[in-house]
Design a protein around this motif. Structure first.
Motif, mmCIF file in Angstrom:
data_model
loop_
_atom_site.group_PDB
_atom_site.id
_atom_site.type_symbol
_atom_site.label_atom_id
_atom_site.label_comp_id
_atom_site.label_asym_id
_atom_site.label_seq_id
_atom_site.Cartn_x
_atom_site.Cartn_y
_atom_site.Cartn_z
ATOM 1 N N ARG A 162 2.097 16.475 -0.642
ATOM 2 C CA ARG A 162 2.712 15.304 -0.014
ATOM 3 C C ARG A 162 1.590 14.442 0.562
ATOM 4 N NH1 ARG A 162 6.313 16.742 4.689
ATOM 5 N NH2 ARG A 162 7.621 17.745 3.134
ATOM 6 N N LEU A 163 1.526 13.195 0.071
ATOM 7 C CA LEU A 163 0.439 12.308 0.480
ATOM 8 C C LEU A 163 0.615 11.814 1.907
ATOM 9 C CD1 LEU A 163 0.110 10.080 -2.725
ATOM 10 C CD2 LEU A 163 -1.639 11.629 -1.861
ATOM 11 N N LEU A 164 -0.493 11.546 2.558
ATOM 12 C CA LEU A 164 -0.467 10.909 3.875
ATOM 13 C C LEU A 164 -0.144 9.427 3.676
ATOM 14 C CD1 LEU A 164 -3.645 12.494 5.482
ATOM 15 C CD2 LEU A 164 -1.377 12.495 6.540
ATOM 16 N N PRO A 165 0.276 8.747 4.728
ATOM 17 C CA PRO A 165 0.501 7.297 4.573
ATOM 18 C C PRO A 165 -0.835 6.550 4.459
ATOM 19 C CG PRO A 165 0.885 7.985 6.843
ATOM 20 C CD PRO A 165 0.623 9.229 6.067
ATOM 21 N N PRO A 166 -0.795 5.269 4.073
ATOM 22 C CA PRO A 166 -2.035 4.488 4.033
ATOM 23 C C PRO A 166 -2.604 4.355 5.456
ATOM 24 C CG PRO A 166 -0.209 3.284 3.017
ATOM 25 C CD PRO A 166 0.377 4.480 3.666
ATOM 26 N N VAL A 178 -3.864 14.148 1.970
ATOM 27 C CA VAL A 178 -2.540 14.791 1.905
ATOM 28 C C VAL A 178 -2.110 15.386 3.244
ATOM 29 C CG1 VAL A 178 -2.468 15.328 -0.554
ATOM 30 C CG2 VAL A 178 -3.699 16.842 1.007
ATOM 31 N N GLU A 179 -0.783 15.380 3.405
ATOM 32 C CA GLU A 179 -0.194 15.959 4.605
ATOM 33 C C GLU A 179 -0.101 17.476 4.433
ATOM 34 O OE1 GLU A 179 3.034 13.290 5.976
ATOM 35 O OE2 GLU A 179 4.131 15.188 6.200
ATOM 36 N N LEU A 209 0.835 -1.217 0.000
ATOM 37 C CA LEU A 209 0.000 0.000 0.000
ATOM 38 C C LEU A 209 0.863 1.257 0.000
ATOM 39 C CD1 LEU A 209 -2.867 -0.849 2.555
ATOM 40 C CD2 LEU A 209 -2.997 -0.872 0.069
ATOM 41 N N GLU A 210 1.954 1.186 0.733
ATOM 42 C CA GLU A 210 2.855 2.353 0.810
ATOM 43 C C GLU A 210 3.354 2.774 -0.576
ATOM 44 O OE1 GLU A 210 5.717 0.979 3.761
ATOM 45 O OE2 GLU A 210 5.446 2.906 4.798
ATOM 46 N N ASN A 211 3.556 1.770 -1.417
ATOM 47 C CA ASN A 211 4.112 2.061 -2.740
ATOM 48 C C ASN A 211 3.058 2.285 -3.834
ATOM 49 O OD1 ASN A 211 6.847 1.916 -1.947
ATOM 50 N ND2 ASN A 211 6.627 -0.296 -1.804
ATOM 51 N N LEU A 212 1.818 2.185 -3.473
ATOM 52 C CA LEU A 212 0.753 2.396 -4.470
ATOM 53 C C LEU A 212 0.386 3.870 -4.545
ATOM 54 C CD1 LEU A 212 -1.974 -0.359 -4.066
ATOM 55 C CD2 LEU A 212 -0.160 -0.227 -5.743
ATOM 56 N N PHE A 271 -5.750 6.773 0.544
ATOM 57 C CA PHE A 271 -6.724 6.132 -0.360
ATOM 58 C C PHE A 271 -8.169 6.520 -0.043
ATOM 59 C CE2 PHE A 271 -3.058 3.228 -0.309
ATOM 60 C CZ PHE A 271 -2.780 3.202 -1.669
ATOM 61 N N GLU A 272 -8.359 7.287 1.014
ATOM 62 C CA GLU A 272 -9.738 7.619 1.418
ATOM 63 C C GLU A 272 -9.999 9.103 1.203
ATOM 64 O OE1 GLU A 272 -10.116 6.152 5.419
ATOM 65 O OE2 GLU A 272 -9.982 4.068 4.777
ATOM 66 N N ALA A 273 -10.216 9.453 -0.029
ATOM 67 C CA ALA A 273 -10.377 10.869 -0.389
ATOM 68 C C ALA A 273 -11.761 11.394 -0.017
ATOM 69 C CB ALA A 273 -10.145 11.035 -1.882
#
Lengths: 160, 403
Positions: free
Chosen positions: B260-264, B251-252, B238-241, B268-270
């Motif tokens: 910068r995306l948040l971690p899983p 996003v962070e 998931l981390e790499n998707l 994935f929950e927009a």
């Protein structure tokens, strides 16, 4: 196709009185609309009606249910034709009623609902009829034969 | 397990239609909801209907705690290593679509599937084939409709990047030998995506024991609210998707030119999520845990054996797919010669309030390949009783007399 058309007419009429039938009328309308534009009936309306009718019959008579299920298309055509013949005859009758009323000037006693001026006088006076007689104030005697003589009728005999 | 006692928890089953009780045999499509699930959802709306993870006031904190507890409960339910491996979705379909669009598959990569995939595990890959030129291979079933493991082995190669396969089939209830499939896939370094929509609600499914990389299932098929689903993914994967849907809560930080995306699982929950329903889904999970999925599986098989036995004596009735009830679980798909499947479904409903599904059950490809127009499908669950099964059989016997 045939059952859609018949059902549309019947359910549209029944839908005036009950919301339950409006759903069916809507489905039938959709079905007719699709069929006349040469598209398949999306709602499977024919199938629903066939299965519902067969299921009801199944509770009463297996033979009748089997026959209906197998020959549903033919039966629905028969009913559709009967429906349209009835509709045409009803339309003719309504036309005559509005055009001529219910009175035949040659036979004034046929004026049950409509009173033709100058032919019938509706003022029959009540008369003293016996307990088993029908007096001229009864609806059947509302139209008179051109006179106001009271007629009391019993089984098979007429007394004045 | 006392199915009669369980029924008391389901308001729908207290209803009578035309003076008769409901026999609900459409559980592969949608299950009924117990009071506990409805109450859990109502509690959210009545007591703490605030934003999760954004607002730091008391109600926001309460909602966040319940929502994240729901994630923990579900993670434990499927044997995930940590709750961050659980992504909330709307349903199984969304989970598989998320993966199809997030896995960085390239032209020439092969995706392998069985010949009994639900449309939700067929179309996303078909589209990817058209868009990116990935290749798809279908493993055909054996003549008895069981999974051809040898055929699968022969189709495997180093170019197979993904095995996206159904666990229990929604068309006949057959469960594929997933452990063997996973082992073969792993030997070839392929990722395994499991469509577990029909297995997680009915039997013990442990993602770590099975060794799958991803697993998707729906809440509405397991006593949960509609519009709820879960996608499990191994955390390192998931981390790499890359998410295919982004926005609020994913996003962070952002600037006008970067993000910068948040971690899983957050990335994935927009957008704002279906909090009440996910809390309801966790309550459904707790309910199933209390009953025990091994008990549910046993109960369904008992009923299925009884129904199958009775059906075998019926003239013109043919069970489709795998015949052995031990392999089918709680699904019985059948056709009656001379009576259309929709007719049978409508008559079952009309005669005895028996509610089943009819058609091709979103597995059009399987039916069309066999020239079968459709079937009637009875699918069982924990609240179905022997009396339900008897009512169903009696109604079927009457209907078969139409032939």
């Amino acid at each position: 196709m045939s059952i859609c058309v018949a059902a549309l007419v019947v359910f549209a009429f029944m839908g005036v009185f009950s919301a339950r039938y409006r759903y069916w009328a809507k489905e039938a309308f959709d079905c007719v609309g699709r069929r006349v534009t040469l598209r398949p009936c999306k709602t499977e309306f024919n199938q629903k009606v066939r299965a519902k009718i067969t299921s009801k019959l199944l509770k009463k008579s297996q033979k009748a249910a089997r026959f209906t299920h197998k020959h549903f298309e033919a039966i629905s055509w028969v009913f559709t034709i009967i429906l349209f013949v009835s509709l045409i005859l009803t339309a003719g009758g309504l036309y005559n009623l509005f055009t001529y009323g219910t009175c035949d000037p040659a036979q004034p006693d046929s004026c049950i609902f409509t009173v033709q001026e100058g032919v019938c006088a509706p003022a029959c006076m009540p008369c003293n009829c016996g307990p088993h007689e029908i007096g001229c104030d009864a609806p059947e005697y509302k139209a008179c034969n051109g006179n106001c003589q009271c007629v009391c009728e019993s089984m098979g005999s007429v007394t004045s | 397990m006392d199915a009669k006692k369980i029924r008391e928890d389901f308001p729908v089953l207290q209803r009578e239609i035309s003076g008769k009780p409901i026999v609900y045999f459409d559980n592969a499509c949608m299950t009924l909801k117990p009071r506990q699930v409805i109450q859990a959802m109502n509690e959210y709306y009545e007591n703490y209907s605030a934003c999760v993870g954004r607002s730091i006031h008391k109600l926001g904190n309460e909602a966040t705690e319940k929502y994240e507890n729901a994630r923990k409960t579900i993670a434990k339910f499927i044997g995930a290593k940590k709750e961050k491996e659980v992504i909330f979705t709307r349903n199984t379909t969304e989970g598989i679509n998320l993966l199809a669009n997030s896995l960085n598959l390239q032209k020439g990569d092969i995706v392998l599937a069985s010949d009994r995939e639900h449309n939700s595990n067929l179309i996303p890959w078909q589209i990817l084939g058209k868009k990116k030129g990935i290749e798809r291979r279908i493993v055909k079933s054996k003549p008895d409709e069981t999974f051809d493991i040898e055929g699968f082995k022969n189709m495997m190669s180093k170019d197979v990047k993904v095995v996206s396969i159904i666990h229990s089939s929604n068309l006949d209830g057959y469960t594929l030998p997933i452990k063997e499939i996973v082992d073969i896939a792993k030997d070839n370094k392929a990722l395994v995506i499991l469509d577990a929509a029909q297995s997680v609600p009915h039997k013990e499914v442990n993602v770590r024991k099975l060794g799958v990389d991803f697993l998707a299932f729906s809440g509405h098929k397991m006593l949960g609210p509609t519009g709820t689903g879960v996608l499990y993914g191994r955390y390192d994967l998931l981390e790499n998707l890359n998410p295919f849907m982004v926005g609020g809560d994913t996003v962070e930080r952002t600037t006008y030119d970067s993000f910068r995306l948040l971690p899983p699982p957050e990335k994935f929950e927009a957008g704002l999520q279906n909090y009440a329903s996910m809390i309801g889904l966790a309550e459904a999970v707790r309910y199933l845990d209390r009953v025990g999925r091994e008990n549910i599986e046993k109960h369904e098989k008992e009923l299925s054996r009884f129904i199958t036995g009775e059906m075998q004596g019926m003239d013109g009735l043919k069970i489709i797919g795998v015949q052995d009830p031990e392999l089918r679980g709680g699904i019985i798909s059948f056709e009656i010669d001379g009576i259309e499947y929709h007719d049978v479904a409508i008559m079952l409903d009309d005669q005895a309030n028996v509610m089943v599904r009819s058609g091709q059950h979103c597995v059009h490809s399987w039916f069309n390949a066999r020239n079968i127009p459709g079937s009637v499908r009875a699918s069982l669950y924990l609240y179905n009783t022997k009396e339900d099964a008897e009512t169903f059989i009696e109604a079927l016997k009457t209907i078969t007399k139409l032939r």
